[in-house]
Design a protein around this motif. Sequence first.
Motif, mmCIF file in Angstrom:
data_model
loop_
_atom_site.group_PDB
_atom_site.id
_atom_site.type_symbol
_atom_site.label_atom_id
_atom_site.label_comp_id
_atom_site.label_asym_id
_atom_site.label_seq_id
_atom_site.Cartn_x
_atom_site.Cartn_y
_atom_site.Cartn_z
ATOM 1 N N ALA A 95 7.864 8.725 -8.597
ATOM 2 C CA ALA A 95 7.675 8.653 -10.050
ATOM 3 C C ALA A 95 6.415 7.857 -10.372
ATOM 4 N N ALA A 96 6.211 6.761 -9.668
ATOM 5 C CA ALA A 96 5.001 5.960 -9.881
ATOM 6 C C ALA A 96 3.754 6.784 -9.542
ATOM 7 N N ALA A 97 3.824 7.582 -8.473
ATOM 8 C CA ALA A 97 2.683 8.426 -8.088
ATOM 9 C C ALA A 97 2.342 9.405 -9.208
ATOM 10 N N PHE A 106 -3.681 11.746 -2.791
ATOM 11 C CA PHE A 106 -3.684 10.285 -2.752
ATOM 12 C C PHE A 106 -2.302 9.796 -2.337
ATOM 13 N N ILE A 107 -2.224 8.494 -2.100
ATOM 14 C CA ILE A 107 -0.957 7.867 -1.707
ATOM 15 C C ILE A 107 -0.746 6.662 -2.611
ATOM 16 N N ILE A 108 0.476 6.445 -3.049
ATOM 17 C CA ILE A 108 0.786 5.190 -3.719
ATOM 18 C C ILE A 108 1.786 4.446 -2.845
ATOM 19 N N ILE A 109 1.562 3.154 -2.698
ATOM 20 C CA ILE A 109 2.445 2.341 -1.867
ATOM 21 C C ILE A 109 2.938 1.178 -2.701
ATOM 22 N N THR A 110 4.244 1.047 -2.802
ATOM 23 C CA THR A 110 4.819 -0.052 -3.567
ATOM 24 C C THR A 110 5.225 -1.151 -2.592
ATOM 25 N N LEU A 111 4.615 -2.313 -2.795
ATOM 26 C CA LEU A 111 4.901 -3.466 -1.933
ATOM 27 C C LEU A 111 5.810 -4.409 -2.715
ATOM 28 N N GLY A 112 7.073 -4.060 -2.792
ATOM 29 C CA GLY A 112 8.029 -4.868 -3.537
ATOM 30 C C GLY A 112 9.024 -5.508 -2.584
ATOM 31 N N THR A 113 10.292 -5.561 -3.010
ATOM 32 C CA THR A 113 11.342 -6.077 -2.132
ATOM 33 C C THR A 113 11.321 -5.305 -0.819
ATOM 34 N N GLY A 114 11.147 -3.988 -0.935
ATOM 35 C CA GLY A 114 10.900 -3.149 0.233
ATOM 36 C C GLY A 114 9.505 -2.551 0.112
ATOM 37 N N LEU A 137 -2.254 0.500 -4.134
ATOM 38 C CA LEU A 137 -1.246 -0.520 -3.801
ATOM 39 C C LEU A 137 -0.662 -1.055 -5.101
ATOM 40 N N PHE A 138 0.616 -1.274 -5.089
ATOM 41 C CA PHE A 138 1.375 -1.492 -6.308
ATOM 42 C C PHE A 138 2.529 -2.428 -5.986
ATOM 43 N N GLY A 165 4.951 -6.200 -6.364
ATOM 44 C CA GLY A 165 4.818 -7.650 -6.275
ATOM 45 C C GLY A 165 3.675 -8.145 -5.414
ATOM 46 N N LEU A 166 3.604 -7.693 -4.178
ATOM 47 C CA LEU A 166 2.611 -8.212 -3.248
ATOM 48 C C LEU A 166 1.192 -7.792 -3.637
ATOM 49 N N ALA A 167 1.062 -6.617 -4.279
ATOM 50 C CA ALA A 167 -0.264 -6.154 -4.697
ATOM 51 C C ALA A 167 -0.858 -7.064 -5.768
ATOM 52 N N ARG A 168 -0.002 -7.817 -6.474
ATOM 53 C CA ARG A 168 -0.496 -8.748 -7.491
ATOM 54 C C ARG A 168 -1.329 -9.883 -6.881
ATOM 55 N N ALA A 169 -1.260 -10.046 -5.567
ATOM 56 C CA ALA A 169 -2.084 -11.062 -4.909
ATOM 57 C C ALA A 169 -3.556 -10.642 -4.862
ATOM 58 N N GLY A 170 -3.864 -9.456 -5.389
ATOM 59 C CA GLY A 170 -5.264 -9.039 -5.554
ATOM 60 C C GLY A 170 -6.047 -9.049 -4.258
ATOM 61 N N HIS A 171 -7.234 -9.626 -4.287
ATOM 62 C CA HIS A 171 -8.130 -9.493 -3.124
ATOM 63 C C HIS A 171 -7.562 -10.194 -1.889
ATOM 64 N N PHE A 172 -6.634 -11.142 -2.074
ATOM 65 C CA PHE A 172 -6.038 -11.797 -0.903
ATOM 66 C C PHE A 172 -5.301 -10.781 -0.018
#
Lengths: 308, 308
Positions: free
Chosen positions: B112-114, B129-137, B255-256, B258-265
């Motif tokens: 759905a996000a894609a 393209f690919i969307i990857i969600t870096l959340g709890t999983g 990249l999408f 929680g973890l993607a919110r760390a931006g360039h890190f």
Amino acid sequence: MYSIGIDVGGTTTKIGLVDEDGKIFKQDIIDTSTYVDINDFVDAIEQTLRPWMQERSHLACKGIGIGAPNGNFYTGSIEFAPNLPWKGVVPLADLFETKFKLPVIITNDANAAAIGEMRYGAAKGMNNFIIITLGTGVGSGFVANGGIIYGHDGAAGELGHVIVQPNGRLCGCGRNGCLETYTSATGIVKTALEVIQKYPSSILNQKLPLSSKEIFEAAKEGDQAALEIFETTGKILGECLANTVAITSPEAIILFGGLARAGHFIFEPTERHMNTNVLRIWNNKIKLLPSMLPENDVAILGAAALVV
Amino acid sequence: MYSIGIDVGGTTTKIGLVDEDGKIFKQDIIDTSTYVDINDFVDAIEQTLRPWMQERSHLACKGIGIGAPNGNFYTGSIEFAPNLPWKGVVPLADLFETKFKLPVIITNDANAAAIGEMRYGAAKGMNNFIIITLGTGVGSGFVANGGIIYGHDGAAGELGHVIVQPNGRLCGCGRNGCLETYTSATGIVKTALEVIQKYPSSILNQKLPLSSKEIFEAAKEGDQAALEIFETTGKILGECLANTVAITSPEAIILFGGLARAGHFIFEPTERHMNTNVLRIWNNKIKLLPSMLPENDVAILGAAALVV
């Protein structure tokens, strides 16, 4: 109505006329490596095709489909193919279009094989499957939603260059540990040279330099080294396939090419390790199949089907 | 004309009405976990939607799109979702169709996000393209030839369950070494607990129990342990993406979560290791992008776009 299928290989190029039902009613083979100049190569193919086409001048020709290593569907070119005589970017579709005034479509050899299997072979009726060619290298064609995955640049489907062993064997691509350094017909020979050191009584020690066919023959005779070589190779392939299934969830994976001719010696360990490693929802659900078409015909049929 | 988008999550479920231009003009949130009985959950959503729909009774509703963990596009069911209150197979599309007499389409949250990104966000105009969600999983949605890759059974796109470390960390799926045990918001915390042992002076030692947000905050302050944690995580993700590119050759990877919110890190080491490991033809060619949509909206927009 018929179409023309051309399968360009490093050693030979196969040319065929294919009718609407997938019957090859004319075919011939030329030596690829003889033609250092690409124009001579196109001329040679024209000389083969013209008489066949004149015989059938009462029938419409749909076009020319070409399967070639590093053939790019989007650009119609062969791009930097390490195993062909022509260097750089070769605009093969343009060259054929100019000569024949027919639609010409190019794709890589594994994609052409995928289309052949989908239309006439083991993948008939499937919309989601993978074909993997275990030859000198490892090629692959991915089908999703009934269509080849070409990717944004036409270069998708390079499963042979998935890194399965960080810092592993040096690959022709310049990196290390690619799948094709382990599970191609040449990769299994490298594994064999490592394994037979542990088995001084293996008959393979008397067959040097080895080929994948000799490893297969030794396995049939129950040679322990040969069996371990297939086990090791099947483990690496099966683990890689388990990861690949997680991405595209295919109905089936078709193994094809030199190494696939080893039959259950390669299929059994590959399938077992795939099922051990795959996410549980796919456990024992993904079919691992041999090609259903004569090996010489698949790529001609697939190439011809590109223009149907 | 408008459509309804529903984003079912383990904690909350977001409901929205979306117009043809992708504007969410009504939205609300309910607690998913409150509704142990799926019928109560559907009733609660109905109570939210009915007044909105009555206000707009002069407009046609195209239907209801639902993004949900383990949502299966083909069956219209949620199947064995570990993080939802309803066990087994839940025929959610049927339940909504019966109530609303509208077309209902379900897919998993990453798909759905894609679709949301493809229609309104960072992947506008992209067909691969690919969307990857870096959340709890770790979830993923793969788009090829302009369409989601659902696979033969609707379950494709499980990049989080590619095994990146044989015999590695235990995963919720029962296997070991899956990508999501390293590169999810929970995975990075596990890495942190390993890394900080080498850095007794790291501020992270005073923040136990850790969250991915605290690692991000520490990295912003230049904490060496935090930087190493992102480097390690980016290496694992980048290597896995390099292999993934070889299969589908996407124009971009988004990249999408929680973890993607760390931006360039997280983006910088991931991109660097992807480019170090990818087949040369793709070196520095695959864009690694953040989402272009507000995180709360993507899944509603994508879900709503399912029925457009």
